[in-house]
Design an enzyme around this catalytic site. Structure first.
Site, short mmCIF file in Angstrom:
data_model
loop_
_atom_site.label_atom_id
_atom_site.label_comp_id
_atom_site.label_asym_id
_atom_site.label_seq_id
_atom_site.Cartn_x
_atom_site.Cartn_y
_atom_site.Cartn_z
N SER A 650 -1.98 -5.55 -6.98
CA SER A 650 -2.55 -4.20 -6.31
C SER A 650 -3.26 -3.46 -7.35
O SER A 650 -3.90 -2.29 -6.75
CB SER A 650 -1.25 -3.40 -5.86
N LYS A 693 4.22 4.77 -4.34
CA LYS A 693 2.87 4.81 -5.25
C LYS A 693 2.36 6.05 -5.03
O LYS A 693 1.93 7.02 -5.92
CB LYS A 693 1.96 3.63 -5.09
#
Length: 795
Positions: A650, A693
């Site tokens: 990611s 996140k």
């Protein structure tokens, strides 16, 4: 472009509205497993298949509520099935080491046991009283009289002969003595010694003759006595038989259709003769026994050991064994200490889960089953042979703890193993018999599609569970909050999480806050309070990391611009909780041909998927920029202040943008944080943990103070995964924070730098002063430098 990439408020979270749902009239689940149609069909098929080997393995991760849903489903199905037979163990009078199994119809176990107890009570009331009756005593006296008469006749013959020789015969109990007679009087010892010697000798001669004669006439005395004993024994047997026949007649009529019971009653009847003669006859025992001792003795000898007694109204049994050690599963034999010696009998045989589940369903945890020794092999052996054998699993190791070998019991059971995918594949690979015995796989999904029907069923399940657990009723708004939280757990606006148990735990926790506020219903604020309290309990690490960012221990910029630096978004998982935290990614570029160096990989902290993501960067650079010249670059990438293992790709979008920034010397806005995976063509791909996140970076910006420019950049493919907290949505609504979605590297670069990325024209060239133009120019410059160096070395 930035305005088109910025997400509106309504895209940041699914807002569930249950208006129009009628929960009071909603259909009940009716044995349905919520949101698991594939698993339910497999389970129903496996249950319906009567053939051997169609046992079921329920596959899925823990926390999905597999056990509860399967148990409820099987209970509902089992109600319509007939109850299986009950079983008992009784004594084997011919070989007590091998107790006999007795099969009984359902619900007959305790009935049979009470009938035998009643039989014992009747025996104690009958014996020894029947031997004291006038009829018995008269018959016994007649037999004894006949013996005594024969004995007396023999003695009379000897007495008559003795009188002819002036000798008197005396009988004292069983002994016979002789004495001389003078003047019709017997002489005593002193008088006898005064007799002349010839007379004394004549007396002794006569006595010897009389004793020989006595022996002759009593020669058949042992036979007379044996005849008497046999006649009395026959009398006793006839009396016993006559007395117990009525006791057994009723039992034989009651159990005439149950062969095992009729056989056992016949064995009891045959054995009772000896038992009554030994223990219940008057005056036969060395020490008197009270009624309690006699009852205990008869109970230990004749009362059945009811192993399992199924209830007719309960249908087929559904048993879950939480602790499947060998003895709990297959049964055991208990022992008692008798003067230092371990002894046992058929009444100390204890049932196992297989006995209780026989004729129904047995649910086992696959991981626990494989943990305990001998259990897996024993279970396979029982299923293959179709019988339950109680034995000691340790006898093969030379540890012999068993003294009984009970008769085996036929086994007909459907076994349901519950385990993870890893355990299923492990068994499939290492045990070639596994697929033959567990032919049905019920695969539980990790999520449930969110439809009108599934929302209604979910709501009904929550309402039912709240009522069953004693919690206060749920409001419509509370159920909406639970659905939204479940979608957040699944990271998808169109899916519930299949972890139903988590929602049930939240109801229990919210119920506590509802009680503390003295309200009559659980509302959305109580759900939110429960979730906030849970986050607070698990939030120590997240708070510590935030504090270190705020005091400068961990370097993260949220203001200004920088070259070769970017804020990445990460998720940290500790125990059962996870939270998001930003991390600084840095890149340096220099002439050379080492390629892109992943510092995390070189330090053996980067895991395989992360390393793969970094390698993709080289492919992107070559495809996008190095079509006219060889790619020659020396660059290093690091996730700063990271001291643990890193995995996942990611960060590859942020790493690429950071690399291009360092390559082109273009500053990146530090108000942004980025997450996303890329492929070699620059397309941005979805990542996991998107909500955590975003919220991790949001908390840092919130703590430092918003400037109106703070934002996150996420893949467009993650738009459906957004289920952000309300505080983030409120900040976006006020213009303090923003969420951008991108589909390509170029879109990301333009947002981060504020400069055009540049598109390829018809000639394959990028516009001057665009980021891509700068990247190509810089890479060509480095490539030319490398070529010149090669020429100089060649000269």
């Amino acid at each position: 472009m930035s305005s088109t990439l910025k997400l509106p408020i309504e895209s940041l979270k699914l807002n569930v509205d249950l208006t129009g749902f009628e929960f009071s009239e909603a259909p009940r689940l009716q044995n349905a497993i919520l949101g698991q149609p594939r698993a339910q069909l497999a389970l129903e098929f496996g249950v319906a298949m009567p053939n051997p080997g169609y046992n079921i393995f329920v596959m899925g991760e823990p926390g999905l509520g597999r056990l509860t849903m399967i148990t409820d489903h099987l209970y509902a199905l089992a109600q319509s099935l007939p109850a299986p037979s009950s079983y008992a163990y009784v004594d084997n009078f011919d070989n007590p080491r091998e107790p006999v199994a007795v099969e009984l119809p359902a619900e007959y176990g305790q009935v049979f046991s009470k009938d035998i107890e009643k039989l014992i009570d009747n025996l104690l009331a009958t014996f020894p009283a029947v031997f004291e009756s006038p009829t018995y005593q008269q018959k016994k006296s007649a037999i004894e009289r006949h013996f005594n008469q024969s004995y007396n006749n023999a003695i009379d013959l000897v007495d008559k002969k003795a009188q002819e020789n002036n000798i008197a015969l005396f009988r004292e109990s069983e002994s016979i003595t002789f004495a001389p007679v003078r003047d019709n009087k017997s002489l005593n010892e002193d008088q006898f010694t005064q007799l002349p010697q010839p007379e004394r000798e004549a007396f002794h001669n006569h006595v010897e003759e009389l004793e020989e004669y006595l022996s002759d006439v009593l020669l058949e005395l042992p036979q007379w006595r044996r005849n008497m004993v046999e006649k009395i024994k026959q009398l006793d047997n006839d009396t016993i038989s006559l007395a117990i026949d009525p006791l057994f007649a009723e039992l034989n009529d009651k159990y005439q259709n149950i062969d095992d019971v009729i056989t056992y009653l016949s064995e009891i009847k045959k054995n009772l003769g000896n038992t009554i003669a030994d223990y219940l006859m008057p005056g036969r025992t060395l020490e008197p026994r009270d009624t309690t001792a006699k009852r205990l003795m008869l109970t230990e000898q004749y009362a059945p050991n009811i192993l399992v007694d199924n209830k007719q109204e309960s249908g087929a049994p559904v048993i879950y064994e939480p602790h499947p050690i060998y003895q709990n599963l297959f049964g055991r034999i208990e022992y008692a200490s008798d003067q230092g010696t371990l002894v046992t009998n058929y009444r100390r045989i204890c049932a196992g889960s297989l006995h209780r589940a026989n004729g129904g369903y047995l649910i086992l945890d696959a991981e626990k089953l494989l943990t305990y020794p001998f259990v897996w092999e024993g279970l396979k052996r029982a299923l293959q042979s179709g019988r339950i054998e109680i034995e000691s699993p340790y006898s093969e190791l030379g540890i012999n703890t068993i003294t009984l070998k009970p008769e085996v019991i036929p086994l007909s059971v459907k076994v349901i193993l519950v385990g993870s995918a890893d355990i299923h594949y492990f068994l499939e690979e290492l045990d070639n018999e596994f697929n033959e015995m567990f032919k049905i796989l019920a695969d539980f999904e990790g999520y449930i599609p969110r439809t009108h029907e599934s929302m209604q069923k979910f709501a009904m399940l929550m309402i039912k569970q709240a009522a069953d657990s004693g919690a206060k009723p749920l409001t419509r708004s509370a159920i909406e909050g639970l659905i939204e939280h479940s979608c957040r757990l699944s990271e998808n606006q169109q899916h519930f999480s299949a972890r139903i148990k988590d929602s049930l735990d939240i109801i229990a926790e919210a119920n506590l806050f509802c009680k503390q506020s003295s309200l009559g219903e659980i509302d959305r604020p109580h759900i939110a309070q429960a979730l906030a309290a849970r986050e607070q309990r698990n939030g120590r690490m997240a708070e510590n990391i935030l504090e270190e960012m705020l005091n400068g221990t961990i370097l993260i910029d949220t203001e200004g611009e920088a070259i070769g630096k970017i804020n990445g978004l990460t998720v940290l998982e500790i125990g059962g909780s996870s939270f998001g935290a930003p991390a600084r990614i840095t890149t340096t570029v220099s002439p050379g041909s080492r390629g892109i160096v992943d510092i995390e990989r070189e330090a053996e902290l980067g895991q395989a998927i992360h390393s793969k993501g970094v390698m993709i960067l080289t492919g992107y650079l070559g495809h996008t920029y190095a079509q006219q010249f060889p790619l020659a670059i020396s660059a290093s990438i690091a996730i700063e202040q990271s001291y643990g293992y890193i995995d996942g790709d990611s960060a590859s979008l942020g790493e690429l943008c950071c690399l291009i920034s360092a390559l082109t010397r273009t500053p990146i806005k530090q108000t942004f944080a980025v997450t996303g995976s890329i492929n070699q063509y620059g397309e941005v791909q979805a990542v996991g943990g998107i909500n955590e996140k975003i919220e991790g970076y949001f908390r840092l910006c919130q703590a430092r103070g918003f400037n109106g420019q703070h934002a996150v950049i996420i893949p467009a493919a993650n738009k459906r995964n957004l289920m952000l907290k309300q505080e983030v949505i409120d900040a976006v609504a006020q213009g303090l924070f923003a969420v951008y979605v991108v589909a390509s590297v170029d879109e990301t670069l333009e947002l981060l730098t504020g400069q055009p990325a540049g598109g390829v024209d018809n000639e394959g060239l990028y516009p001057e002063n665009s980021i891509n133009f700068k990247a190509i120019s810089r890479l060509k410059e480095i490539s030319d430098m490398a070529t010149d160096d090669d020429k100089e070395e060649g000269v």
